[in-house]
Every structure is written in structure tokens, then in C-alpha cells.
Design a protein around this motif. Structure first.
Motif, PDB file in Angstrom:
ATOM      1  N   THR A 161     -11.580 -23.338  28.798  1.00  0.00           N
ATOM      2  CA  THR A 161     -11.060 -23.003  30.133  1.00  0.00           C
ATOM      3  C   THR A 161     -11.471 -23.914  31.196  1.00  0.00           C
ATOM      4  O   THR A 161     -12.949 -24.246  31.122  1.00  0.00           O
ATOM      5  N   ALA A 162     -10.965 -23.897  32.458  1.00  0.00           N
ATOM      6  CA  ALA A 162     -11.632 -24.526  33.405  1.00  0.00           C
ATOM      7  C   ALA A 162     -13.175 -23.648  34.111  1.00  0.00           C
ATOM      8  O   ALA A 162     -13.257 -22.505  33.829  1.00  0.00           O
ATOM      9  N   GLY A 163     -13.853 -24.494  34.287  1.00  0.00           N
ATOM     10  CA  GLY A 163     -15.161 -23.840  34.753  1.00  0.00           C
ATOM     11  C   GLY A 163     -16.198 -24.100  33.399  1.00  0.00           C
ATOM     12  O   GLY A 163     -17.484 -24.051  33.791  1.00  0.00           O
ATOM     13  N   THR A 164     -15.656 -24.482  32.491  1.00  0.00           N
ATOM     14  CA  THR A 164     -16.686 -24.799  31.304  1.00  0.00           C
ATOM     15  C   THR A 164     -17.358 -25.849  31.358  1.00  0.00           C
ATOM     16  O   THR A 164     -17.044 -26.779  31.584  1.00  0.00           O
ATOM     17  N   VAL A 165     -18.879 -25.811  30.976  1.00  0.00           N
ATOM     18  CA  VAL A 165     -19.831 -27.093  31.297  1.00  0.00           C
ATOM     19  C   VAL A 165     -19.461 -27.799  29.920  1.00  0.00           C
ATOM     20  O   VAL A 165     -19.437 -27.263  28.687  1.00  0.00           O
ATOM     21  N   LEU A 166     -18.990 -29.240  30.122  1.00  0.00           N
ATOM     22  CA  LEU A 166     -18.469 -29.896  28.979  1.00  0.00           C
ATOM     23  C   LEU A 166     -19.772 -30.600  28.520  1.00  0.00           C
ATOM     24  O   LEU A 166     -19.926 -31.131  27.521  1.00  0.00           O
ATOM     25  N   ALA A 167     -20.594 -31.228  29.648  1.00  0.00           N
ATOM     26  CA  ALA A 167     -21.714 -32.291  29.344  1.00  0.00           C
ATOM     27  C   ALA A 167     -22.534 -32.124  30.431  1.00  0.00           C
ATOM     28  O   ALA A 167     -22.495 -31.569  31.463  1.00  0.00           O
ATOM     29  N   VAL A 168     -23.800 -33.050  30.247  1.00  0.00           N
ATOM     30  CA  VAL A 168     -24.709 -33.053  31.437  1.00  0.00           C
ATOM     31  C   VAL A 168     -25.233 -34.422  31.538  1.00  0.00           C
ATOM     32  O   VAL A 168     -25.473 -35.291  30.398  1.00  0.00           O
ATOM     33  N   ALA A 181     -27.768 -24.879  25.203  1.00  0.00           N
ATOM     34  CA  ALA A 181     -26.707 -24.264  25.623  1.00  0.00           C
ATOM     35  C   ALA A 181     -26.152 -24.327  27.028  1.00  0.00           C
ATOM     36  O   ALA A 181     -27.203 -24.417  27.919  1.00  0.00           O
ATOM     37  N   PRO A 182     -24.886 -24.366  27.254  1.00  0.00           N
ATOM     38  CA  PRO A 182     -24.556 -24.879  28.820  1.00  0.00           C
ATOM     39  C   PRO A 182     -24.741 -23.845  29.619  1.00  0.00           C
ATOM     40  O   PRO A 182     -24.713 -22.320  29.001  1.00  0.00           O
ATOM     41  N   THR A 183     -24.920 -23.920  31.047  1.00  0.00           N
ATOM     42  CA  THR A 183     -24.887 -23.042  31.921  1.00  0.00           C
ATOM     43  C   THR A 183     -23.689 -22.399  32.334  1.00  0.00           C
ATOM     44  O   THR A 183     -22.755 -23.257  32.476  1.00  0.00           O
TER      45      THR A 183
END
Length: 117
Positions: A68-75, A86-88
Motif C-alpha cells: 500500500t501507499a506509504g510503505t517503506v520500500l528501501a533506504v 525492518a522498515p519504519t
């Protein structure tokens, strides 16, 4: 400082997308605005640019996964910079997700009326 790559909302009614293909892999250098990945939805395929220059430190979402929109995909950050396994969590527009609130039960307002004179 590391920069999260957030899944954007691709349209008014498109609130999720599938990671189609990563153009860069962990450890690869990337320039700001360079295409980082392709996202597919039922209505559109979109290239997502990097929000910052640096190195792809971590990819959280593999190709083929729908999020979903707002999900952290990468850094994106500097080589050797520490990042979480784990993503924030983030809200739908890239802002940090709000803390859950306890249910508040509204109470009726008291209404006073005056008798006609």
C-alpha cells in the motif's frame, strides 16, 4: 542521514502497487531522481525516482510484492551507515504513521434555550 524510499499513492484511487523491477540493488550507488524501481498497478506502470543520492543500503520489498501507499520500500544513505532490518512505518503520504489513539466516546453537548419573552 538515511532516506526512506516510500511507496507513493499513484493516483486518487490507486492506493497500492506491485514492485515490478528494481533498477538498482543493495550496495549500488544512485543519484537523486535517478530511476530506482518500477511499480505496477491495475491502471498504470510508473518509474519511481530516488528521493536522494547515495547508496542503496537496504531493499525491504522484493519484486512481485504488492504494498500500500506509504510503505517503506528501501533506504538510501551513505556506505556503512546503519539501517534497521525492518522498515519504519509511514502514513499514506510519506509522513510518519500516527500513533494509535484510544477510542474517545463523544458526549452530547448541552443546549440551553430561552423561553420567548
Amino acid at each position: 542521514m538515511a532516506t526512506d524510499v516510500i511507496m507513493p499513492q499513484l493516483g486518487e484511487t490507486i492506493i497500492e502497487g506491485t514492485v515490478g523491477r528494481w533498477m538498482k540493488q543493495e550496495g549500488d550507488p544512485i543519484e537523486e531522481y535517478e530511476t530506482l524501481l518500477e511499480v505496477q498497478s491495475d491502471k498504470v506502470d510508473t518509474e519511481i525516482p530516488s528521493p536522494a543520492g547515495g547508496t542503496v543500503l537496504r531493499i525491504y520489498v522484493p519484486e512481485g510484492e504488492t504494498v500500500t501507499a506509504g510503505t517503506v520500500l528501501a533506504v538510501i544513505g551513505q556506505p556503512g551507515e546503519a539501517v534497521s532490518d525492518a522498515p519504519t512505518p509511514h502514513g499514506a503520504h510519506g509522513a510518519p504513521a500516527p500513533e494509535p489513539q484510544q477510542d474517545v466516546i463523544p458526549t452530547p453537548m448541552s443546549v440551553t434555550t430561552q423561553a420567548p419573552a
